[in-house]
Design a protein around this motif. Structure first.
Motif, PDB file in Angstrom:
ATOM      1  N   ASP A 131      55.665   2.511 -35.818  1.00  0.00           N
ATOM      2  CA  ASP A 131      56.519   1.393 -35.802  1.00  0.00           C
ATOM      3  C   ASP A 131      56.495   0.439 -34.715  1.00  0.00           C
ATOM      4  OD1 ASP A 131      58.024  -0.216 -37.499  1.00  0.00           O
ATOM      5  OD2 ASP A 131      60.134   0.554 -37.096  1.00  0.00           O
ATOM      6  N   VAL A 132      55.694   0.515 -33.716  1.00  0.00           N
ATOM      7  CA  VAL A 132      55.698  -0.236 -32.395  1.00  0.00           C
ATOM      8  C   VAL A 132      54.170  -0.573 -32.205  1.00  0.00           C
ATOM      9  CG1 VAL A 132      57.788   0.780 -31.663  1.00  0.00           C
ATOM     10  CG2 VAL A 132      55.620   1.892 -30.887  1.00  0.00           C
ATOM     11  N   ILE A 133      53.975  -1.577 -31.149  1.00  0.00           N
ATOM     12  CA  ILE A 133      52.666  -1.785 -30.722  1.00  0.00           C
ATOM     13  C   ILE A 133      52.465  -1.255 -29.477  1.00  0.00           C
ATOM     14  CG2 ILE A 133      51.167  -3.690 -30.103  1.00  0.00           C
ATOM     15  CD1 ILE A 133      52.652  -5.520 -32.081  1.00  0.00           C
ATOM     16  N   PHE A 134      51.764  -0.531 -29.312  1.00  0.00           N
ATOM     17  CA  PHE A 134      51.092   0.268 -27.919  1.00  0.00           C
ATOM     18  C   PHE A 134      50.542  -0.689 -27.169  1.00  0.00           C
ATOM     19  CE2 PHE A 134      48.842   3.143 -25.311  1.00  0.00           C
ATOM     20  CZ  PHE A 134      49.776   3.868 -24.793  1.00  0.00           C
ATOM     21  N   LEU A 135      51.042  -0.981 -25.778  1.00  0.00           N
ATOM     22  CA  LEU A 135      50.411  -1.673 -24.796  1.00  0.00           C
ATOM     23  C   LEU A 135      49.638  -0.856 -23.824  1.00  0.00           C
ATOM     24  CD1 LEU A 135      53.331  -4.088 -24.252  1.00  0.00           C
ATOM     25  CD2 LEU A 135      51.505  -4.244 -25.770  1.00  0.00           C
ATOM     26  N   SER A 136      48.580  -0.711 -24.124  1.00  0.00           N
ATOM     27  CA  SER A 136      47.481   0.193 -23.196  1.00  0.00           C
ATOM     28  C   SER A 136      47.524  -0.468 -21.799  1.00  0.00           C
ATOM     29  CB  SER A 136      46.333   0.365 -23.890  1.00  0.00           C
ATOM     30  OG  SER A 136      45.635  -0.983 -24.021  1.00  0.00           O
ATOM     31  N   SER A 137      47.413  -1.565 -21.746  1.00  0.00           N
ATOM     32  CA  SER A 137      47.097  -2.156 -20.184  1.00  0.00           C
ATOM     33  C   SER A 137      48.461  -2.033 -19.563  1.00  0.00           C
ATOM     34  CB  SER A 137      46.887  -3.619 -20.359  1.00  0.00           C
ATOM     35  OG  SER A 137      47.023  -3.998 -18.858  1.00  0.00           O
ATOM     36  N   LEU A 138      49.818  -2.181 -20.150  1.00  0.00           N
ATOM     37  CA  LEU A 138      51.021  -1.778 -19.398  1.00  0.00           C
ATOM     38  C   LEU A 138      51.052  -0.483 -19.154  1.00  0.00           C
ATOM     39  CD1 LEU A 138      53.515  -4.462 -20.613  1.00  0.00           C
ATOM     40  CD2 LEU A 138      52.660  -4.423 -18.201  1.00  0.00           C
ATOM     41  N   SER A 139      50.601   0.321 -20.128  1.00  0.00           N
ATOM     42  CA  SER A 139      50.793   1.779 -19.848  1.00  0.00           C
ATOM     43  C   SER A 139      50.115   2.265 -18.927  1.00  0.00           C
ATOM     44  CB  SER A 139      50.140   2.273 -21.196  1.00  0.00           C
ATOM     45  OG  SER A 139      50.418   4.026 -21.161  1.00  0.00           O
ATOM     46  N   ALA A 140      48.707   1.906 -18.699  1.00  0.00           N
ATOM     47  CA  ALA A 140      47.856   2.280 -17.340  1.00  0.00           C
ATOM     48  C   ALA A 140      48.632   1.684 -16.101  1.00  0.00           C
ATOM     49  CB  ALA A 140      46.676   1.399 -17.703  1.00  0.00           C
ATOM     50  N   GLN A 141      49.324   0.449 -16.195  1.00  0.00           N
ATOM     51  CA  GLN A 141      49.819   0.115 -14.828  1.00  0.00           C
ATOM     52  C   GLN A 141      51.002   0.977 -14.635  1.00  0.00           C
ATOM     53  OE1 GLN A 141      50.285  -4.192 -14.271  1.00  0.00           O
ATOM     54  NE2 GLN A 141      48.939  -4.583 -16.224  1.00  0.00           N
ATOM     55  N   PHE A 142      51.956   1.192 -15.795  1.00  0.00           N
ATOM     56  CA  PHE A 142      53.088   2.197 -15.492  1.00  0.00           C
ATOM     57  C   PHE A 142      52.711   3.356 -14.890  1.00  0.00           C
ATOM     58  CE2 PHE A 142      55.440  -1.087 -17.806  1.00  0.00           C
ATOM     59  CZ  PHE A 142      56.749  -1.207 -16.874  1.00  0.00           C
ATOM     60  N   LYS A 143      51.697   3.803 -15.200  1.00  0.00           N
ATOM     61  CA  LYS A 143      51.087   5.195 -14.868  1.00  0.00           C
ATOM     62  C   LYS A 143      50.535   5.150 -13.341  1.00  0.00           C
ATOM     63  CE  LYS A 143      49.794   7.082 -19.244  1.00  0.00           C
ATOM     64  NZ  LYS A 143      48.827   7.563 -20.239  1.00  0.00           N
ATOM     65  N   GLN A 144      49.827   3.892 -13.079  1.00  0.00           N
ATOM     66  CA  GLN A 144      49.389   3.973 -11.755  1.00  0.00           C
ATOM     67  C   GLN A 144      50.478   3.715 -10.614  1.00  0.00           C
ATOM     68  OE1 GLN A 144      46.308   0.917 -11.665  1.00  0.00           O
ATOM     69  NE2 GLN A 144      45.885   1.172  -9.381  1.00  0.00           N
ATOM     70  N   ASN A 145      51.097   2.552 -10.812  1.00  0.00           N
ATOM     71  CA  ASN A 145      52.347   2.115  -9.920  1.00  0.00           C
ATOM     72  C   ASN A 145      53.513   1.492 -10.715  1.00  0.00           C
ATOM     73  OD1 ASN A 145      53.602   1.652  -7.679  1.00  0.00           O
ATOM     74  ND2 ASN A 145      52.092   0.118  -6.679  1.00  0.00           N
ATOM     75  N   PRO A 146      54.224   2.389 -11.246  1.00  0.00           N
ATOM     76  CA  PRO A 146      55.397   1.445 -11.931  1.00  0.00           C
ATOM     77  C   PRO A 146      56.198   0.556 -11.400  1.00  0.00           C
ATOM     78  CG  PRO A 146      56.045   3.766 -11.520  1.00  0.00           C
ATOM     79  CD  PRO A 146      54.448   3.699 -11.206  1.00  0.00           C
TER      80      PRO A 146
END
Length: 1285
Positions: free
Chosen positions: A176-191
């Motif tokens: 039921d949501v749109i997964f934002l892969s780019s933001l996900s990678a940024q949050f994992k790298q340096n939130p």
């Protein structure tokens, strides 16, 4: 790791999203403060500096929230927020929208919401490279990353709220949501370095979601969302796509192409009602293409709406400053990205000629409240961006309005959408109004003679003003509402009420549009120019014969009129300049041949030249004046032509009904004839046409007989009447009659239709909607009618006065019982009691000459109306006294009775003659064998003549019956005026003549089938005629009857008595009274016969046909020098006196009775031609030589009574009158004397007697007296002819 700068973080993020793209082109926009659309204007703070599109909207106050501080819980009028579209094809967007909104709605405290919206600092999230670097390097503030000391919302809760609104996640993939892969990678790298504040985060989320949609070809990122979270998504059904055709071809703009160029189908109304039926009935209207732009708009609109849903669900949390700021920023970013999508910045650049993706959403009424207003606020200060976004929207709305029809209620959505856009304003500026007035097709130039139709079809507002219920304008209305097998009265009434409700809704939206354009100072002149152009382009619509292809339709003009009426509602008459129509800067162009009330064009030009002088007195025209006169002329070009068309349609229906009935009734005569096939086809065509006309009439009833609309028209005409009365008498309302004899030049120079339109409209509503008549303006209307009828010299056209008389006639309770109160207001008006009766009596005689070729026939109808009015006024006590005064001393009464006698004689004679012809044809048709032997063309000629005679008899009998009724009423109440010497003999001759027609030897020729069909009531007519005899029964009237040697006979009266006794027409007492009158008349006849023995020895060769009067071959008018041949002298049509002397005098001195009669000559004496003039006596001595007159005068003196008055010739000086009268008397004697004194065939005794001066003058005076009295008695008054003898 060295900390990266904000710019470096932004460049890397954009590179990942766009495949190496470092920046996204933007268009600079500002976001000024907006006001609450439904509330009063809110003071706006000064807007911040211009920023890039979607960036840094600073200093947003509570009022700058897209839905306003107090409007969080509100939605648009037709939809409660944005809803989701189910994948089931049987459900519409509207149904799911309403269900979703209701399920998620909850109340919110307006005060707390207002507090939550305060001091919001909004940023777009699409970073601008030119922003101050120092500001971008700042870390997240405490309020952005962590809750304040007094706040209960943590950063984690804020992030959850953002994810919930945008339906995104950067942690876990979910359905039921749109997964934002780019933001996900940024949050994992340096939130901590992902975003500087929440504004930056919102921009990143929206950009990544939209870029995913543009770059993904096979996979739709929005497909993971459930139906309940995707309110505006296109239907997944393969046969029912909500699809907006992309206009790849710039020439396919809806404003420059045909109606069908907007798409294959027009738009399913998604906001009115749900269900399969609604979808199916309107699925072919505004189509939405399933493309990436549509997916983006669906997502952005849903996010914008979900902000309001969250505010409803958690009002306390949303009232906190941090949350309120966050929600406001989300709304602003959704609008900014919507602007990018509409421009094609994220996909392909779009032209202003291409249709807008947003139009179907506006027409579906599914946009969240405040969405369009926020879009206008965000873009209107950048002119290029504003035009690029809103010109396609305006074009799409115009095309949708063209395609809509009143066969459903979807027609109102384009009007509502444009109305809301035009009402949107910031400060004193209406941005959309400015844009509308700047369109090339706002007021296109005329290219053909059909300027009115061009303006309707090509102008931008023309599409919105064109909806109509009239069948000739929109056939869909007839097909849907009036196509059943039978149209009942109840069904028609219900349907009419529904259509009138639709019209009212649509016209209210039109008023909002035009009113907003007028309120906007920058576009007021353009609006006035458009209104004047509509009026000037449709001037031909007021003509009697109009080519409908050259002018605007009735529906368009009535809608235009309704809007102008609303604009004129609050106009005060003191602010209206009555001379505006003559103003040099008047917007209305009158035709050069426009008829004026009481002036010619030369008079008007002279007056204007005098009025101008060196310094023109005209001031700059104000809006109330211009609006008033534009509305006045719009009435002239809209409501009145529609009324005339309605009356013509009713007349056509009656004619077709009559034709169908005749064909059916005569079927036995033609069914076996060679023309049977032709008659059957004709019958079929008539029935088909009749059915169409009845349906068209039902549509016209809905569009024209709307009581509220007619009341508005009546109230405006009441305002016009007040203006006219102020011109006539500045002391209004304290007017005194009669008015000044000098007509005010302003009133005289006004167009005649200013007065005529009032009369025509009153005539229409009295006939077809009399309940509308009772309004506050009714008193002014009554006063206007009385003033105009009592001052007929103020109006040059007699037919205009006749229309005012006809209005009064139609309000008579005997004609229209529902207007009795109105007629009583007229007859009881203080100004009418003294002057109304004399004025109408004068007009009764003056209408003899109107100047028209049809004056001979027109006068009968006009006099019929006046007679009906007199019958009612006679019953009023105040007017009864005025009648009696006029009878005894009035100057108009003698002429009035003379005209009444003439009309009665002619009408009865013509109607009875037509009945005789009808009798002849009916008798022929009864004899079937004889009828069948006649040739076919002769039968058709007889039948055609029969139909014509039937029409003539019906018309003339109605008019004759009214005049006889008038005689009956007048003679019952007053007898003395009818016994005057100039009236009594003529009245008696008329009565005898008509009595002979009814009861004479040829009375059987009047027997026809179904006499009530023609209005022929012989018993009633005979009863009234004999009543008049009895009411005037006296010695003088009996003598007048006996003197009539043409129609009177003893046998006639005996036959009348027999018929009355046999038919029981009168009581025995009345019959006996009539018998006594007949005996009295017979005694006088015998006495006259004995007196005539004195003249019995006159030679036969000098006797005329009846009165022993002979005329020379020609006569010459002394004044006119006109020579009249003997063979041209004929009695007037229907006149009972056919004596040659009477005919000669009537020919020269009487009124023009027939169109074929010779031209009227000036009054003057007659004389023989030069060859006979030597025989004419020229002496005018006044010695008394007639012993009989001397004895009569002596008898009168002995009784101390003055001799009875004998009328004079005319009002010329006495010597001239004496000379002319003596000349006529001598001439008449010469007409009687022998042509040769020494004729051997003449007896000597007779010759000597005829030569005596005494006999000559005596006979000349008698002939002159009798014939001038009979033919033109109204000119003989105040003097005697005693000096002639």
């Amino acid at each position: 790791m060295e900390e990266l700068s904000a710019d470096e973080i932004r460049r890397r993020r954009l590179a990942r999203l766009a495949g190496g793209q470092t920046s996204q082109p933007t268009t600079p926009l500002t976001s000024p403060q907006r006001e609450n659309p439904l509330g009063p204007p809110i003071a706006a703070s000064a807007p911040g500096p211009s920023q890039s599109l979607g960036l840094n909207v600073h200093n947003m106050t509570p009022a700058t929230s897209p839905i306003g501080a107090s409007g969080v819980a509100h939605r648009s009028q037709s939809s409660e927020g944005v809803s989701s579209l189910s994948s089931s094809p049987s459900n519409s967007l509207e149904t799911q929208s309403q269900s979703l909104s209701r399920s998620q709605s909850m109340d919110i405290d307006g005060v707390s919401c207002e507090k939550s919206m305060s001091q919001v600092d909004v940023d777009s999230g699409i970073e601008n490279m030119e922003v101050d670097e120092n500001d971008r390097r700042e870390k997240r503030s405490v309020s952005d990353k962590e809750p304040s000391s007094g706040s209960e919302v943590s950063e984690e809760q804020a992030l959850q709220l953002v994810c919930k609104i945008f339906r995104v996640s950067w942690k876990d993939r979910d359905r039921d949501v749109i997964f934002l892969s780019s933001l996900s990678a940024q949050f994992k790298q340096n939130p901590k370095e992902v975003f500087s504040d929440f504004k930056d985060l919102i921009g990143q989320i929206l950009m990544e979601v939209l870029m995913m949609s543009t770059q993904t070809r096979d996979e739709n990122p929005f497909a993971s969302l459930t139906a309940t979270s995707q309110p505006i998504a296109a239907a997944r059904s393969p046969d029912r796509n909500l699809l907006l055709t992309t206009g790849s071809n710039p020439g396919a703009s809806p404003m420059f192409c045909g109606v069908g160029s907007f798409g294959a189908s027009s738009l399913s109304s998604l906001g009115a009602s749900g269900g399969t039926g609604t979808w199916d009935s309107y699925s072919d209207h505004f189509t939405i293409e399933t493309c990436k732009e549509t997916d983006m708009l669906n997502y952005l609109i849903e996010c914008f709406d979900r902000v309001g849903i969250e505010e409803k669900k958690a009002p306390k949390m949303c009232s906190q400053p941090a949350v309120s700021q966050l929600l406001s920023n989300i709304r602003s970013q959704c609008i900014s990205h919507t602007a990018l999508v509409l421009q094609g910045s994220l996909t392909q650049p779009r032209s202003v000629l291409q249709p807008s993706f947003l139009v179907p959403y506006m027409l579906c009424r599914n946009l969240p409240y405040g969405f369009m207003q926020e879009l206008v606020r965000t873009t209107h200060q950048d002119e290029e961006v504003f035009k690029q976004i809103f010109i396609p929207i305006l074009q799409g709305l115009a095309l949708a309005a063209k395609e809509c029809s009143l066969d459903s209620d979807y027609f109102k959505y384009p009007l509502m959408a444009l109305g809301e856009l035009c009402e949107t304003k910031f400060g004193k500026t209406h941005p959309v109004c400015n844009l509308v007035a700047s369109l090339p097709l706002w007021l296109p130039k005329s290219l053909s003679p059909g300027s009115g139709r061009e303006l309707q079809r090509l102008s931008y507002l023309g599409a919105f003003f064109s909806f109509s219920v009239f069948a000739e304008d929109d056939a869909k209305v007839v097909e849907k509402y009036f196509s059943g097998p039978a149209i009942t009265l109840e069904n028609t009434r219900v349907v009419s009420q529904s259509l009138q409700h639709y019209l009212e809704l649509g016209r209210q939206e039109l008023f909002k549009i035009l009113h907003s354009i007028l309120l906007n100072g920058e576009t007021r002149e353009a609006a006035l120019g458009y209104m004047a152009a509509v009026v000037n382009a449709n001037m031909k619509k007021a003509q009697m014969q109009t080519d409908d292809r050259l002018v605007s339709t009735d529906g368009f003009m009535l809608n235009f009129l309704w809007v102008l009426q609303q604009l004129s509602t609050k106009i005060k008459l003191e602010t209206v300049d009555p001379t505006y129509i003559f103003h040099p800067r008047c917007r209305i162009t009158l035709p050069n041949d426009e008829t004026r009330v009481n002036a010619t064009m030369e008079d008007v030009n002279d007056w204007l030249a005098e009025l101008y002088g060196d310094q023109p007195p005209f001031s700059e025209p104000k809006f109330p004046t211009e609006c008033f006169f534009l509305t006045l002329h719009a009435h002239h070009l809209s409501i009145l032509p529609s009324c005339r068309r309605y009356i013509r349609r009713l007349r056509a229906i009656r004619e077709l009904n009559r034709t169908v009935e005749d064909l059916k009734n005569n079927e036995s005569q033609w069914k076996d004839s060679p023309l049977a096939t032709r008659h059957r086809e004709m019958l079929k065509r008539c029935k088909t046409q009749l059915k169409k006309l009845v349906r068209c009439k039902a549509c016209a009833d809905a569009g024209l007989l709307d009581e509220s609309f007619l009341r508005r028209c009546l109230n405006f005409y009441g305002l016009l009447i007040q203006l006219l009365l102020r011109i006539l008498d500045p002391a209004y309302p304290d007017i005194t009659l009669p008015l000044n004899s000098d007509v005010p030049k302003v009133f005289a120079a006004l167009p005649e239709f200013y007065v005529e339109d009032v009369a025509e409209f009153l005539f229409f509503i009295v006939q077809y909607s009399p309940q509308v008549l009772y309004e506050p303006c009714t008193q002014d209307i009554v006063m206007f009618l009385v003033v105009m009828l009592c001052n007929q010299n103020y109006i040059r056209n007699p037919y205009l006065v006749a229309k005012l008389v006809e209005v009064m006639f139609m309000t008579n309770p005997a004609v229209q019982p529902r207007t009795q109160k109105f007629f009583e207001m007229i007859e009881n008006h203080p100004l009418s009691t003294k002057l109304l009766v004399p004025s109408l009596m004068k007009f009764y005689t003056d209408v003899e000459h109107t100047g028209a070729t049809s004056e001979f026939y027109d006068k009968f109808t006009i006099r019929y109306h006046i007679s009906t009015i007199f019958k009612s006024l006679w019953q009023n006590i105040a007017h009864h006294g005025t009648f009696m005064e006029e009878f005894n001393s009035g100057k108009q009464f003698v002429r009035y009775i003379n005209m009444l006698i003439n009309d009665t004689t002619f009408l009865l004679d013509e109607s009875l003659e037509s009945l005789k012809r009808i009798h002849e044809v009916q008798e022929e048709m009864k004899n079937k064998d004889q009828w069948d032997q006649l040739p076919r063309d002769q039968q058709q000629a007889r039948q055609s003549q029969l139909a014509q005679d039937e029409r003539v008899s019906r018309s003339y009998l109605a008019l004759a019956t009214e005049t006889v009724d008038m005689f009956h009423i007048l003679t019952k109440q007053v007898q003395k005026p009818f016994l005057r010497p100039e009236l009594g003999p003529r009245l008696a001759a008329m009565l005898n003549f008509n009595l002979q027609q009814l009861c004479g030897p040829k009375c059987r020729d009047l027997k026809v089938e179904n006499p009530e069909k023609y209005g022929f009531e012989p018993k009633k007519l005979l009863d009234q005629l004999t009543d008049i005899y009895l009411q005037l029964d006296c010695a003088r009237f009996a003598k007048a009857i006996a003197d009539d040697q043409r129609s009177y006979s003893k046998e006639l009266f005996e036959e009348v008595i027999s018929k009355m006794r046999k038919a029981g027409i009168k009581s025995t007492i009345a019959i006996e009274k009539f018998k006594l009158l007949a005996e009295k008349v017979e005694e006088i006849v015998a006495k006259n016969a004995r007196a005539e023995i004195d003249y019995s020895d006159a030679p036969d060769e000098f006797r005329g046909k009846r009165t022993a009067l002979s005329l020379p071959n020609s006569l010459i008018g002394v004044t006119s020098k006109h020579v009249t041949q003997k063979d041209r002298i004929r009695p007037s049509d229907g006149h009972p006196d056919d004596r040659p002397g009477a005919a000669a005098l009537r020919h020269h001195h009487g009124p023009l009775h027939h169109p074929a009669a010779p031209a009227q000559l000036p009054y003057g004496p007659l004389q023989p031609p030069d060859a006979d003039r030597e025989h004419a006596g020229t002496s005018a001595r006044t010695e008394r030589t007639d012993s009989r007159l001397d004895e009569r005068e002596t008898e009168q003196r002995s009784l101390n009574r003055p001799p009875p008055p004998v009328p004079t010739l005319c009002s010329r000086p006495r010597p001239a009158r004496q000379a002319e009268a003596a000349s006529v008397a001598d001439m008449l004697f010469r007409c009687w004397r022998p042509s040769a004194a020494g004729d051997p065939e003449s007896p000597p005794r007779a010759t000597r007697r005829w030569r005596s001066a005494r006999s000559r003058r005596r006979r000349g005076a008698r002939v002159l007296y009798i014939y001038l009295s009979d033919t033109h008695g109204q000119k003989l008054e105040g003097h005697t002819l005693r000096w002639l003898v």
